[in-house]
Design an enzyme around this catalytic site. Structure first.
Site, PDB file in Angstrom:
ATOM      1  N   GLU A   1      -8.365 -19.750 -17.321  1.00 19.97           N
ATOM      2  CA  GLU A   1      -7.251 -20.612 -17.735  1.00 19.97           C
ATOM      3  C   GLU A   1      -6.039 -20.296 -16.873  1.00 19.97           C
ATOM      4  OE1 GLU A   1      -6.512 -23.253 -19.840  1.00 19.97           O
ATOM      5  OE2 GLU A   1      -4.515 -22.925 -19.021  1.00 19.97           O
TER       6      GLU A   1
ATOM      7  N   ASP B   1      -5.728 -20.051 -11.221  1.00 20.24           N
ATOM      8  CA  ASP B   1      -5.987 -21.449 -10.891  1.00 20.24           C
ATOM      9  C   ASP B   1      -7.393 -21.522 -10.305  1.00 20.24           C
ATOM     10  OD1 ASP B   1      -6.161 -23.970  -9.617  1.00 20.24           O
ATOM     11  OD2 ASP B   1      -3.977 -24.070  -9.562  1.00 20.24           O
TER      12      ASP B   1
ATOM     13  N   ASP C   1      -7.964 -31.759 -17.469  1.00 15.33           N
ATOM     14  CA  ASP C   1      -6.791 -32.623 -17.278  1.00 15.33           C
ATOM     15  C   ASP C   1      -7.173 -33.829 -16.410  1.00 15.33           C
ATOM     16  OD1 ASP C   1      -5.314 -30.823 -18.731  1.00 15.33           O
ATOM     17  OD2 ASP C   1      -4.557 -29.748 -16.985  1.00 15.33           O
TER      18      ASP C   1
ATOM     19  N   LYS D   1      -2.902 -40.178 -11.688  1.00 13.17           N
ATOM     20  CA  LYS D   1      -2.442 -40.807 -10.437  1.00 13.17           C
ATOM     21  C   LYS D   1      -3.451 -40.559  -9.315  1.00 13.17           C
ATOM     22  CE  LYS D   1       2.411 -40.602 -11.514  1.00 13.17           C
ATOM     23  NZ  LYS D   1       3.430 -39.609 -11.759  1.00 13.17           N
TER      24      LYS D   1
ATOM     25  N   ASP E   1     -12.844 -37.161 -23.475  1.00  9.86           N
ATOM     26  CA  ASP E   1     -12.694 -38.436 -24.207  1.00  9.86           C
ATOM     27  C   ASP E   1     -12.088 -39.480 -23.286  1.00  9.86           C
ATOM     28  OD1 ASP E   1     -10.150 -37.134 -24.121  1.00  9.86           O
ATOM     29  OD2 ASP E   1      -9.437 -38.672 -25.508  1.00  9.86           O
TER      30      ASP E   1
ATOM     31  N   THR F   1     -14.762 -28.316 -28.987  1.00  7.03           N
ATOM     32  CA  THR F   1     -13.583 -27.632 -28.448  1.00  7.03           C
ATOM     33  C   THR F   1     -12.371 -28.062 -29.284  1.00  7.03           C
ATOM     34  OG1 THR F   1     -12.746 -29.314 -26.917  1.00  7.03           O
ATOM     35  CG2 THR F   1     -14.635 -28.035 -26.166  1.00  7.03           C
ATOM     36  N   GLU F   2     -11.227 -27.416 -29.045  1.00  6.22           N
ATOM     37  CA  GLU F   2      -9.997 -27.817 -29.761  1.00  6.22           C
ATOM     38  C   GLU F   2      -9.694 -29.297 -29.509  1.00  6.22           C
ATOM     39  OE1 GLU F   2      -9.877 -24.717 -28.186  1.00  6.22           O
ATOM     40  OE2 GLU F   2      -9.062 -23.318 -29.683  1.00  6.22           O
ATOM     41  N   TYR F   3      -9.758 -29.701 -28.220  1.00  6.52           N
ATOM     42  CA  TYR F   3      -9.437 -31.097 -27.882  1.00  6.52           C
ATOM     43  C   TYR F   3     -10.477 -32.059 -28.450  1.00  6.52           C
ATOM     44  CZ  TYR F   3      -5.325 -30.486 -24.975  1.00  6.52           C
ATOM     45  OH  TYR F   3      -4.047 -30.229 -24.540  1.00  6.52           O
TER      46      TYR F   3
HETATM   47  N1  SAM Z   1     -11.040 -26.854 -22.722  1.00  6.11           N
HETATM   48  C1  SAM Z   1     -10.050 -26.882 -23.782  1.00  6.11           C
HETATM   49  C2  SAM Z   1     -10.444 -27.859 -24.866  1.00  6.11           C
HETATM   50  O1  SAM Z   1     -11.352 -28.668 -24.613  1.00  6.11           O
HETATM   51  O2  SAM Z   1      -9.898 -27.795 -25.966  1.00  6.11           O
HETATM   52  C3  SAM Z   1      -8.640 -27.197 -23.233  1.00  6.11           C
HETATM   53  C4  SAM Z   1      -8.455 -28.580 -22.637  1.00  6.11           C
HETATM   54  S1  SAM Z   1      -6.839 -28.807 -21.895  1.00  6.11           S
HETATM   55  C5  SAM Z   1      -6.649 -30.539 -21.819  1.00  6.11           C
HETATM   56  C6  SAM Z   1      -7.161 -28.424 -20.185  1.00  6.11           C
HETATM   57  C7  SAM Z   1      -6.884 -26.963 -19.847  1.00  6.11           C
HETATM   58  O3  SAM Z   1      -7.318 -26.713 -18.520  1.00  6.11           O
HETATM   59  C8  SAM Z   1      -5.418 -26.604 -19.911  1.00  6.11           C
HETATM   60  O4  SAM Z   1      -5.241 -25.477 -20.732  1.00  6.11           O
HETATM   61  C9  SAM Z   1      -5.045 -26.326 -18.454  1.00  6.11           C
HETATM   62  O5  SAM Z   1      -4.035 -25.358 -18.310  1.00  6.11           O
HETATM   63  C10 SAM Z   1      -6.363 -25.871 -17.887  1.00  6.11           C
HETATM   64  N2  SAM Z   1      -6.489 -26.128 -16.428  1.00  6.11           N
HETATM   65  C11 SAM Z   1      -6.286 -27.294 -15.800  1.00  6.11           C
HETATM   66  N3  SAM Z   1      -6.481 -27.173 -14.472  1.00  6.11           N
HETATM   67  C12 SAM Z   1      -6.818 -25.881 -14.264  1.00  6.11           C
HETATM   68  C13 SAM Z   1      -7.126 -25.122 -13.102  1.00  6.11           C
HETATM   69  N4  SAM Z   1      -7.095 -25.675 -11.891  1.00  6.11           N
HETATM   70  N5  SAM Z   1      -7.441 -23.832 -13.252  1.00  6.11           N
HETATM   71  C14 SAM Z   1      -7.442 -23.241 -14.480  1.00  6.11           C
HETATM   72  N6  SAM Z   1      -7.147 -23.898 -15.619  1.00  6.11           N
HETATM   73  C15 SAM Z   1      -6.843 -25.200 -15.520  1.00  6.11           C
END
Ligand code: SAM
Length: 215
Positions: free
Chosen positions: A69, A96, A118, A122, A154, A193-195
């Site tokens: 994360e 990252d 995410d 864009k 989703d 998952t949470e989402y």
């Molecule tokens: N996987 C979880 C869920 O389904 O509940 C969280 C979904 S959340 C929309 C996306 C997560 O991915 C965020 O916490 C974000 O910080 C992380 N994230 C996005 N791009 C990332 C990257 N390049 N490297 C590490 N984490 C990343």
């Protein structure tokens, strides 16, 4: 995604033994040096607060899990849970995922989970999507032959983009659905998952694919 700042999270994450610091030093030796075993390693990239990977780790003690994360403010929630109820087979990295090839060796990873990544809507940000060809090429380096990436979202646009990117990057789509929760076969053993909980409660259908590298 807008993130709430959690005061003290950066320091708490930095101090936790469950969060691996300078992860590059374990490249190629994670199972032996971090888990002291030879079990397969599965990772969730973008794990957020970690419900999915924590549940998996509890259910499968003979598999090693690493949650990745980018932000301390969300990772801290998973770390707090894991510190209260530690699991030998679960660790975290704050990083990252762009740098993932610096952290894991060739074929070191047995499975990759991408959950509700995410969407970066864009066009100019498409390369940041975790299911883009650019990220799939990075994942191809660290995953074992015949191993799988499992992706849930989703977001229909992101899913359609991802269905097109995978074959273009040399991956084969093993299975896919636009409505996971009504697909008996693909939903068997599904861990929310949470989402996923949040968006399925709002009536959004959940999409999922499973891919593996083409030979
Ligand atoms: N996987 C979880 C869920 O389904 O509940 C969280 C979904 S959340 C929309 C996306 C997560 O991915 C965020 O916490 C974000 O910080 C992380 N994230 C996005 N791009 C990332 C990257 N390049 N490297 C590490 N984490 C990343």
């Amino acid at each position: 995604m807008r993130l709430k700042n959690v005061p003290g999270s950066r320091q708490a994450v930095a101090e936790s033994d469950l969060v691996i610091k300078q992860p590059e030093q374990y490249k190629g030796a994670w199972a032996k040096k971090i888990f002291a075993n030879e079990n397969p390693i599965r990772i969730e990239v973008g794990m957020g607060k970690g419900k999915f990977i924590t549940t998996l780790a509890g259910l499968n003690p003979s598999v090693n899990y690493i949650g990745i994360e980018k932000y301390s403010s969300v990772l801290i929630r998973a770390v707090e849970k894991a510190e209260a109820d530690p699991l030998q087979n679960l660790r975290f990295i704050r990083m990252d995922a762009e740098d993932i090839e610096d952290v894991f060796g060739k074929g070191e990873i047995d499975r990759i989970y991408l959950n509700f990544s995410d969407p970066w809507p864009k066009d100019r940000h498409a390369k940041r999507r975790l299911t883009s060809q650019r990220f799939l090429a990075r994942f191809a380096h660290i995953i074992k032959d015949d191993s799988l990436i499992e992706f849930k979202t989703d977001n229909r646009e992101l899913f359609e983009f991802s269905l097109a990117e995978a074959p273009a990057a040399g991956w084969e789509i093993i299975a896919s659905t636009f409505d996971l929760h009504n697909d008996e076969e693909l939903c068997a053993g599904n861990i929310m998952t949470e989402y996923e909980e949040k968006f399925s409660a709002l009536g959004h259908p959940i999409c999922k694919y499973i891919i593996s590298l083409k030979h």
